[in-house]
Scaffold this active site. Sequence first.
Site: not given
Ligand code: ADP
Length: 166
Positions: A18, A42, A134
């Site tokens: 992130h 969720k 995550s």
């Molecule tokens: P959600 O439940 O909306 O998927 P996340 O916190 O898992 O929430 O992810 C939020 C955004 O960050 C999404 O667009 C996801 O693809 C992106 N994201 C998560 N991890 C990474 C990473 N390691 N590298 C790049 N983008 C990421």
Amino acid sequence: MNRTGFYPGSFDPVTYGHLDIIARSARLVEKLVLGVGTHPGKQSLLSERTRVELLEQVTKPIAEHTGIKINVVTFADLAVDAARRAHAGLIIRGLRDASDFDYEVQMGQMNGALAPDIETVFLAASPATRMIASSLVKQITKMGGDITLFIPNEAQAAVAAAIKKS
Ligand code: ADP
């Protein structure tokens, strides 16, 4: 041109993946609003407040370093509505792999239909942080593994404490 970006996510917990997207967004926006999604259906490990506080702490150096303004908000409704409240012209999302691509493009297109005035911008994950998720960080912590490579120190302590309590 509206140079405010809205980056929605669960951030449960915030990872270096992130942070990579946030730091690189600074090249696209003057202000970035991070939206912590708190949808009732969720289940999250960390509370809404913890996720917000962690994001505020770990993004402060990025704001200082890049000069962009970073705010953190929560939302429990549509990302496009939260983006509108943030006065954002862009929604930022990260893409790690093909499954992210399929899901994110579909969602971006549906959001585009709902809010044609807001453009979704996808940033490809950086090679060094592309594998970080995550969900896997939580699983590794539960099994006693080392997550120092994946999430900031502040978040490690919060995840460990929340898992201990659960
Ligand atoms: P959600 O439940 O909306 O998927 P996340 O916190 O898992 O929430 O992810 C939020 C955004 O960050 C999404 O667009 C996801 O693809 C992106 N994201 C998560 N991890 C990474 C990473 N390691 N590298 C790049 N983008 C990421």
